[in-house]
Design a protein around this motif. Structure first.
Motif, PDB file in Angstrom:
ATOM      1  N   PHE A   1       6.587   5.862   6.551  1.00  0.00           N
ATOM      2  CA  PHE A   1       6.849   5.115   8.032  1.00  0.00           C
ATOM      3  C   PHE A   1       5.800   4.077   7.905  1.00  0.00           C
ATOM      4  N   HIS A   2       6.465   2.692   8.645  1.00  0.00           N
ATOM      5  CA  HIS A   2       5.470   1.586   8.545  1.00  0.00           C
ATOM      6  C   HIS A   2       5.032   1.553  10.085  1.00  0.00           C
ATOM      7  N   SER A   3       5.247   2.291  11.014  1.00  0.00           N
ATOM      8  CA  SER A   3       4.649   2.471  12.323  1.00  0.00           C
ATOM      9  C   SER A   3       4.524   3.962  12.862  1.00  0.00           C
ATOM     10  N   PHE A   4       3.634   4.238  13.773  1.00  0.00           N
ATOM     11  CA  PHE A   4       3.526   5.422  14.269  1.00  0.00           C
ATOM     12  C   PHE A   4       4.873   5.911  14.985  1.00  0.00           C
ATOM     13  N   GLY A   5       5.491   4.851  15.760  1.00  0.00           N
ATOM     14  CA  GLY A   5       6.622   5.014  16.324  1.00  0.00           C
ATOM     15  C   GLY A   5       7.797   5.704  15.408  1.00  0.00           C
ATOM     16  N   GLU A   6       8.053   5.396  14.066  1.00  0.00           N
ATOM     17  CA  GLU A   6       8.797   5.671  13.165  1.00  0.00           C
ATOM     18  C   GLU A   6       8.516   7.253  12.792  1.00  0.00           C
ATOM     19  N   LEU A   7       7.073   7.727  12.864  1.00  0.00           N
ATOM     20  CA  LEU A   7       6.807   8.870  12.493  1.00  0.00           C
ATOM     21  C   LEU A   7       7.226   9.772  13.714  1.00  0.00           C
ATOM     22  N   VAL A   8       6.926   9.479  14.691  1.00  0.00           N
ATOM     23  CA  VAL A   8       7.413  10.219  15.979  1.00  0.00           C
ATOM     24  C   VAL A   8       8.773  10.405  16.265  1.00  0.00           C
ATOM     25  N   ASP A   9       9.550   9.382  15.772  1.00  0.00           N
ATOM     26  CA  ASP A   9      10.812   9.450  15.820  1.00  0.00           C
ATOM     27  C   ASP A   9      11.570  10.336  14.899  1.00  0.00           C
ATOM     28  N   ASP A  10      10.942  10.753  13.831  1.00  0.00           N
ATOM     29  CA  ASP A  10      11.298  11.612  12.920  1.00  0.00           C
ATOM     30  C   ASP A  10      10.758  13.030  13.418  1.00  0.00           C
ATOM     31  N   THR A  11      10.379  14.062  12.581  1.00  0.00           N
ATOM     32  CA  THR A  11       9.926  15.251  12.988  1.00  0.00           C
ATOM     33  C   THR A  11       8.253  15.294  12.654  1.00  0.00           C
TER      34      THR A  11
ATOM     35  N   HIS B   1       0.648  16.966   4.789  1.00  0.00           N
ATOM     36  CA  HIS B   1      -0.360  15.905   4.985  1.00  0.00           C
ATOM     37  C   HIS B   1       0.080  14.457   5.616  1.00  0.00           C
ATOM     38  N   TYR B   2      -0.747  13.756   6.327  1.00  0.00           N
ATOM     39  CA  TYR B   2      -0.489  12.500   6.862  1.00  0.00           C
ATOM     40  C   TYR B   2      -1.463  11.551   6.033  1.00  0.00           C
ATOM     41  N   PHE B   3      -1.125  10.717   5.441  1.00  0.00           N
ATOM     42  CA  PHE B   3      -1.872   9.486   4.606  1.00  0.00           C
ATOM     43  C   PHE B   3      -1.743   8.437   5.617  1.00  0.00           C
ATOM     44  N   VAL B   4      -2.629   8.075   6.517  1.00  0.00           N
ATOM     45  CA  VAL B   4      -2.516   7.125   7.848  1.00  0.00           C
ATOM     46  C   VAL B   4      -3.338   5.890   7.694  1.00  0.00           C
ATOM     47  N   SER B   5      -3.153   4.772   8.044  1.00  0.00           N
ATOM     48  CA  SER B   5      -3.818   3.661   7.913  1.00  0.00           C
ATOM     49  C   SER B   5      -4.951   3.727   9.045  1.00  0.00           C
ATOM     50  N   ALA B   6      -6.083   3.119   8.622  1.00  0.00           N
ATOM     51  CA  ALA B   6      -7.277   3.266   9.670  1.00  0.00           C
ATOM     52  C   ALA B   6      -6.767   2.486  11.093  1.00  0.00           C
ATOM     53  N   GLN B   7      -6.237   1.603  11.013  1.00  0.00           N
ATOM     54  CA  GLN B   7      -5.802   1.053  12.412  1.00  0.00           C
ATOM     55  C   GLN B   7      -4.565   1.886  13.112  1.00  0.00           C
ATOM     56  N   ILE B   8      -3.723   2.642  12.485  1.00  0.00           N
ATOM     57  CA  ILE B   8      -2.979   3.680  13.394  1.00  0.00           C
ATOM     58  C   ILE B   8      -3.622   4.741  13.619  1.00  0.00           C
ATOM     59  N   TYR B   9      -4.297   5.281  12.898  1.00  0.00           N
ATOM     60  CA  TYR B   9      -5.307   6.517  13.073  1.00  0.00           C
ATOM     61  C   TYR B   9      -6.169   6.184  14.383  1.00  0.00           C
ATOM     62  N   PHE B  10      -6.582   4.865  14.699  1.00  0.00           N
ATOM     63  CA  PHE B  10      -7.591   4.821  15.642  1.00  0.00           C
ATOM     64  C   PHE B  10      -6.784   4.488  17.019  1.00  0.00           C
ATOM     65  N   GLU B  11      -5.625   3.841  16.417  1.00  0.00           N
ATOM     66  CA  GLU B  11      -4.724   3.878  17.818  1.00  0.00           C
ATOM     67  C   GLU B  11      -4.051   5.193  18.402  1.00  0.00           C
ATOM     68  N   HIS B  12      -4.091   5.879  17.594  1.00  0.00           N
ATOM     69  CA  HIS B  12      -3.442   7.446  17.944  1.00  0.00           C
ATOM     70  C   HIS B  12      -4.213   8.481  17.572  1.00  0.00           C
TER      71      HIS B  12
ATOM     72  N   SER C   1       0.884  -1.219   0.071  1.00  0.00           N
ATOM     73  CA  SER C   1      -0.048   0.057   0.139  1.00  0.00           C
ATOM     74  C   SER C   1       0.907   1.243  -0.231  1.00  0.00           C
ATOM     75  N   CYS C   2       2.039   1.206   0.915  1.00  0.00           N
ATOM     76  CA  CYS C   2       2.763   2.524   0.895  1.00  0.00           C
ATOM     77  C   CYS C   2       3.525   2.774  -0.408  1.00  0.00           C
ATOM     78  N   MET C   3       4.146   1.535  -0.864  1.00  0.00           N
ATOM     79  CA  MET C   3       4.772   1.695  -2.322  1.00  0.00           C
ATOM     80  C   MET C   3       3.795   2.355  -3.318  1.00  0.00           C
TER      81      MET C   3
ATOM     82  N   ILE D   1      -5.366  12.106   6.514  1.00  0.00           N
ATOM     83  CA  ILE D   1      -6.387  11.364   5.552  1.00  0.00           C
ATOM     84  C   ILE D   1      -6.149   9.792   5.867  1.00  0.00           C
ATOM     85  N   VAL D   2      -7.405   9.297   6.331  1.00  0.00           N
ATOM     86  CA  VAL D   2      -7.322   8.030   6.669  1.00  0.00           C
ATOM     87  C   VAL D   2      -7.335   6.982   5.562  1.00  0.00           C
ATOM     88  N   LEU D   3      -6.361   6.201   5.519  1.00  0.00           N
ATOM     89  CA  LEU D   3      -6.553   5.182   4.251  1.00  0.00           C
ATOM     90  C   LEU D   3      -7.379   3.823   4.600  1.00  0.00           C
TER      91      LEU D   3
END
Length: 193
Positions: A36-46, A52-63, A16-18, A75-77
């Motif tokens: 970013f394959h996880s929320f943690g990777e995003l947070v470790d960045d800036t 814009h953030y294209f974010v999976s529904a699962q990660i959106y709901f968790e955070h 999906s990401c590719m 934007i929820v994927l």
């Protein structure tokens, strides 16, 4: 302003990401797309630098708290038939064909950046001729070279020459990319494709 927008894709699904990254790079060639394959990777960045953030529904709901604060940019994927109905949160069905996906992204862009006062945005300085713009519009509407030649009453060779000139001037080779350019420059409305 010469600021290059940065877009984050946050989704554990590599395919999906590719796919989304490739499509967004084609649609918005001036943007930097980071995956970013996880929320943690995003947070470790800036995390706050992204347009814009294209974010999976699962990660959106968790955070949800994080993304609610960045409401207009998230934007929820979602995939398949049962898209989550989130009040005021844009969702993008990533299980649709490329043309439908491009159209959905264009609609989001139009809503997010609305056309001011009904005026078309200023075209980028690529100096397309009037005839090249006519050919461009017909390309975005799905016409093939022969049909374009018939519609504009010009030869097939002339259509091919115009297409080559358009591609060289814009640096865009794909129909979805040309479609984005045409919409963003006010030559066509997203709903007309």
């Amino acid at each position: 302003m010469n600021h290059m927008p940065e877009i984050a894709i946050i989704d554990p699904n590599t395919l999906s990401c590719m796919g989304l990254q490739t499509l967004l790079e084609e649609i918005i060639p001036m943007a930097t797309i980071r995956v970013f394959h996880s929320f943690g990777e995003l947070v470790d960045d800036t995390p706050d630098m992204y347009a814009h953030y294209f974010v999976s529904a699962q990660i959106y709901f968790e955070h949800t708290a994080f993304f609610r604060e960045r409401h207009p940019r998230a934007i929820v994927l979602a995939g398949g038939e049962n898209l989550p109905q989130l009040s005021g949160v844009p969702t993008l069905n990533i299980h649709q064909d490329e043309k439908a996906l491009v159209k959905s992204i264009l609609r989001m862009h139009e809503r997010g950046h609305g056309h001011h006062g009904g005026k078309h945005p200023q075209p980028m300085e690529h100096d397309l001729s009037t005839r090249e713009i006519e050919v461009l519009v017909l390309i975005t509407k799905g016409f093939i070279n022969k049909e374009i030649a018939e519609k504009l009453n010009i030869s097939l060779t002339t259509v091919i020459t115009h297409r080559k000139n358009i591609t060289e001037k814009l640096g865009i080779k794909s129909v979805p990319g040309l479609t984005i350019y045409a919409v963003m420059n006010g030559y066509i409305e997203a709903d007309s494709i």
